[in-house]
Design an enzyme around this catalytic site. Structure first.
Site, PDB file in Angstrom:
ATOM      1  N   HIS A 231      24.790  18.494   2.652  1.00 48.70           N
ATOM      2  CA  HIS A 231      23.755  19.305   1.926  1.00 48.70           C
ATOM      3  C   HIS A 231      23.286  18.399   0.771  1.00 48.70           C
ATOM      4  CE1 HIS A 231      26.927  20.024  -1.177  1.00 48.70           C
ATOM      5  NE2 HIS A 231      27.603  20.463  -0.142  1.00 48.70           N
TER       6      HIS A 231
ATOM      7  N   HIS B 226      31.073  23.450  10.504  1.00 51.90           N
ATOM      8  CA  HIS B 226      30.248  23.238   9.405  1.00 51.90           C
ATOM      9  C   HIS B 226      29.404  22.136   9.631  1.00 51.90           C
ATOM     10  CE1 HIS B 226      32.383  20.077   6.975  1.00 51.90           C
ATOM     11  NE2 HIS B 226      33.469  20.905   7.238  1.00 51.90           N
TER      12      HIS B 226
ATOM     13  N   ARG C  99      39.140  17.265   5.380  1.00 57.10           N
ATOM     14  CA  ARG C  99      37.655  16.948   5.094  1.00 57.10           C
ATOM     15  C   ARG C  99      37.541  15.786   4.224  1.00 57.10           C
ATOM     16  NH1 ARG C  99      36.291  21.727   4.111  1.00 57.10           N
ATOM     17  NH2 ARG C  99      36.341  21.865   1.960  1.00 57.10           N
TER      18      ARG C  99
ATOM     19  N   ASP D 172      30.503  16.735  -6.007  1.00 58.96           N
ATOM     20  CA  ASP D 172      31.009  17.654  -4.980  1.00 58.96           C
ATOM     21  C   ASP D 172      31.957  16.667  -3.867  1.00 58.96           C
ATOM     22  OD1 ASP D 172      31.710  19.619  -3.013  1.00 58.96           O
ATOM     23  OD2 ASP D 172      29.810  19.803  -2.455  1.00 58.96           O
TER      24      ASP D 172
ATOM     25  N   GLU E  75      34.669  14.059   1.734  1.00 60.46           N
ATOM     26  CA  GLU E  75      33.417  14.344   1.238  1.00 60.46           C
ATOM     27  C   GLU E  75      33.087  13.497   0.065  1.00 60.46           C
ATOM     28  OE1 GLU E  75      32.686  18.362  -0.378  1.00 60.46           O
ATOM     29  OE2 GLU E  75      30.757  18.228  -0.181  1.00 60.46           O
TER      30      GLU E  75
ATOM     31  N   HIS F  78      24.658  23.265  -3.792  1.00 64.77           N
ATOM     32  CA  HIS F  78      24.103  23.208  -2.373  1.00 64.77           C
ATOM     33  C   HIS F  78      22.332  23.218  -2.912  1.00 64.77           C
ATOM     34  CE1 HIS F  78      27.362  25.039   0.102  1.00 64.77           C
ATOM     35  NE2 HIS F  78      27.706  24.029  -0.693  1.00 64.77           N
TER      36      HIS F  78
ATOM     37  N   GLU G 277      30.175  15.022   4.491  1.00 72.66           N
ATOM     38  CA  GLU G 277      31.647  15.684   4.578  1.00 72.66           C
ATOM     39  C   GLU G 277      31.971  16.265   5.828  1.00 72.66           C
ATOM     40  OE1 GLU G 277      31.624  19.613   2.776  1.00 72.66           O
ATOM     41  OE2 GLU G 277      29.463  19.335   1.733  1.00 72.66           O
TER      42      GLU G 277
ATOM     43  N   ASP H  25      38.876  19.956  -2.606  1.00 71.93           N
ATOM     44  CA  ASP H  25      37.424  20.104  -2.527  1.00 71.93           C
ATOM     45  C   ASP H  25      37.033  20.369  -4.167  1.00 71.93           C
ATOM     46  OD1 ASP H  25      34.800  20.329  -2.488  1.00 71.93           O
ATOM     47  OD2 ASP H  25      34.823  21.424  -0.495  1.00 71.93           O
TER      48      ASP H  25
ATOM     49  N   ASP I 229      32.537  45.604 -20.468  1.00 72.42           N
ATOM     50  CA  ASP I 229      31.406  44.860 -21.315  1.00 72.42           C
ATOM     51  C   ASP I 229      31.636  43.274 -21.694  1.00 72.42           C
ATOM     52  OD1 ASP I 229      33.581  45.179 -22.831  1.00 72.42           O
ATOM     53  OD2 ASP I 229      32.557  45.819 -24.430  1.00 72.42           O
TER      54      ASP I 229
ATOM     55  N   HIS J  26      36.224  27.972   2.523  1.00 77.69           N
ATOM     56  CA  HIS J  26      36.113  28.394   1.288  1.00 77.69           C
ATOM     57  C   HIS J  26      37.429  29.131   0.606  1.00 77.69           C
ATOM     58  CE1 HIS J  26      31.420  28.472   1.440  1.00 77.69           C
ATOM     59  NE2 HIS J  26      32.244  27.151   1.490  1.00 77.69           N
TER      60      HIS J  26
ATOM     61  N   TYR K 157      39.477  20.989  11.612  1.00 72.99           N
ATOM     62  CA  TYR K 157      40.334  22.096  11.218  1.00 72.99           C
ATOM     63  C   TYR K 157      41.103  22.624  12.515  1.00 72.99           C
ATOM     64  CZ  TYR K 157      36.881  21.359   7.480  1.00 72.99           C
ATOM     65  OH  TYR K 157      36.226  20.796   6.804  1.00 72.99           O
TER      66      TYR K 157
HETATM   67  N1  GLY Z   1      32.291  22.679  -2.238  1.00 72.48           N
HETATM   68  C1  GLY Z   1      31.373  23.173  -1.140  1.00 72.48           C
HETATM   69  C2  GLY Z   1      30.940  22.300  -0.192  1.00 72.48           C
HETATM   70  O1  GLY Z   1      31.546  21.357   0.002  1.00 72.48           O
HETATM   71  O2  GLY Z   1      29.782  22.426   0.308  1.00 72.48           O
HETATM   72 MN    MN Z   2      29.797  19.761  -0.205  1.00 73.67          MN
HETATM   73 MN    MN Z   3      32.738  20.379  -1.352  1.00 68.45          MN
END
Ligand code: GLY
Ligand code: MN
Ligand code: MN
Length: 434
Positions: A348, A344, A406, A265, A408, A355, A378, A253, A31, A236, A382
């Site tokens: 976004h 990727h 990465r 982000d 970003e 996102h 970003e 990240d 609960d 992720h 890899y």
């Molecule tokens: N942290 C998720 C992305 O970079 O899209």
């Molecule tokens: Mn992102």
């Molecule tokens: Mn990110």
């Protein structure tokens, strides 16, 4: 601000009625519930931060009768457990509803409110508790149409209308995204300062999220990724439970979500011991160049797609020069034969959702960037044993493996070009070294 948004939404609805539900509480286990997270569409139009409510936007009605809220009514018994509610009173006095009712009255009142609308805007498939009432009302309208002479003849998705508004941020929204960016960038700087071999990934995560909370944010906007070495190649990765190793890179990240849900982000990647190896250095330089060129392509009139194409071209040219890809750059791009190293997209939309909503394409056409749109840029690389190398590409030497990078940033399109909102988190190659 919320009333202006509603006015713009009413304009786009014509003579339709929209039914937009709030988010419910979500069970974590037994609960116990997750912290409440409002539905961003509902929040955008109401600023009301309580669960289960339903908002009606009755564009077919005259002004002063168009915004209706169904809410949990005040209840001293419930409020002892879960905190104060605005109640039916507060829904009108604090949130500007023209009419408000207890949620329990939705089934009997919905039909009257929707009567006379040309269309009903409701997102089917997402809100099962409310959907049954909307479909019942619509079915009744259709059944009675031969006698009444009137019915909404179509059910439409509100998303294109609403998400078109959300995609273009107003100056107030940019101010809030800048605040999320400020807090998040500070957290990244703190994280780099405390990183050293032997520190656990989750210690870095804890420091970042502590800063978010201390600065008044709600918390992390998404599961923070604190990934040493090869863990950075899991896009992720959120386990965050390994000890940082001398000689590896750390990819962080992380971004915060404010109390009004605006997000940042940010990703930064840097050497754990303060010194890049030769391989890490050249790959970092390449990702940084891809990011800088991609950011330079963010300006009104350019297509959203160009940002990705710019980054991917720089990466592929660099990877061919380094011998990590073989073939012609155009051929590699055409066949996407780089996807084992960069799998990727380059960004976004960013806003109330990390996102964020809004189309990237309309049919075959990529959306043109406009002032007020906010996006992440970003690119990354890899290199790991985790993914099979695509046909015809060279085997990768061991010295490159275990490197995930990465970078970003969050960027707003301005009339002149763009503004990077997250540059207080340094990314220059010198600032990554100690
Ligand atoms: N942290 C998720 C992305 O970079 O899209
Ligand atoms: Mn992102
Ligand atoms: Mn990110």
């Amino acid at each position: 601000m919320f009333s202006q948004r509603r006015d713009r939404f009413f304009d786009s609805l014509g003579a339709s009625a929209a039914v937009i539900p709030a988010a419910p509480m979500v069970t974590h286990h037994a609960d116990c519930e997750y912290p409440f997270r409002q539905n961003s569409d509902f929040w955008y139009l109401t600023g009301f931060d309580e669960p289960d409510a339903v908002a009606l936007f009755l564009a077919h009605r005259p002004e002063g009768e168009r915004f209706v809220l169904f809410v949990h009514p005040s209840s001293s018994e419930e409020e002892v457990w879960n905190g104060a509610r605005s109640g039916v009173e507060g829904a009108t006095s604090l949130y500007g509803a023209d009419f408000a009712h207890p949620l329990s009255e939705l089934p009997q009142r919905l039909g009257d409110y929707l009567e006379g609308a040309d269309q009903i805007a409701f997102r089917v498939g997402k809100h099962p508790h409310i959907e049954k009432f909307v479909l019942k009302v619509w079915t009744q309208q259709l059944d009675q149409a031969p006698r009444t002479g009137a019915s909404a003849f179509s059910l439409i998705a509100p998303c294109p209308l609403l998400h078109n508004l959300r995609l273009r941020k107003t100056p107030d929204e940019i101010v809030r995204i800048k605040e999320a960016a400020r807090i998040s960038a500070e957290a990244h700087e703190l994280a780099r300062d405390m990183t050293a071999p032997g520190v656990n990934e989750r210690t870095v995560q804890a420091l970042i999220e502590k800063h978010f909370l201390e600065q008044g944010a709600r918390g992390p906007a998404y599961g923070s990724i604190v990934a040493g070495g090869d863990n950075a190649c899991v896009l992720h990765y959120t386990a965050n439970n390994n000890v940082l190793k001398d000689g590896d890179l750390l990819l962080v990240d992380a971004g915060c979500s404010l109390v009004d849900y605006y997000n940042a982000d940010i990703t930064r990647t840097f050497p754990i011991n303060g010194k890049f190896t030769g391989e890490q250095y050249v790959l970092y330089e390449l990702v940084l160049e891809a990011q800088q060129k991609a950011i330079a392509s963010v300006s009104p009139g350019h297509k959203a797609e160009e940002v990705h194409q710019t980054a991917v071209r720089v990466l592929v040219e660099g990877l061919v020069d380094l011998g990590l890809l073989q073939g012609s750059v155009d051929g590699l791009l055409e066949q996407q034969a780089y996807r084992h190293l960069y799998m990727h997209r380059t960004g976004h939309w960013l806003g109330l959702d990390v996102h964020d909503v809004g189309a990237y394409r309309l049919g075959d056409y990529s959306i043109a960037l406009e002032p007020g749109m906010v996006l992440t840029v970003e690119p990354g690389l890899y290199i790991s044993d985790r993914l099979p190398i695509s046909g015809g590409q060279p085997q990768i030497d061991e010295k490159w493996k275990g490197i995930g990078i990465r970078i970003e940033d969050d960027v707003v399109v301005t009339p002149e070009g763009n503004e990077v909102l997250t540059s207080a988190a340094l990314s220059g190659i010198k600032s990554m070294q100690r």
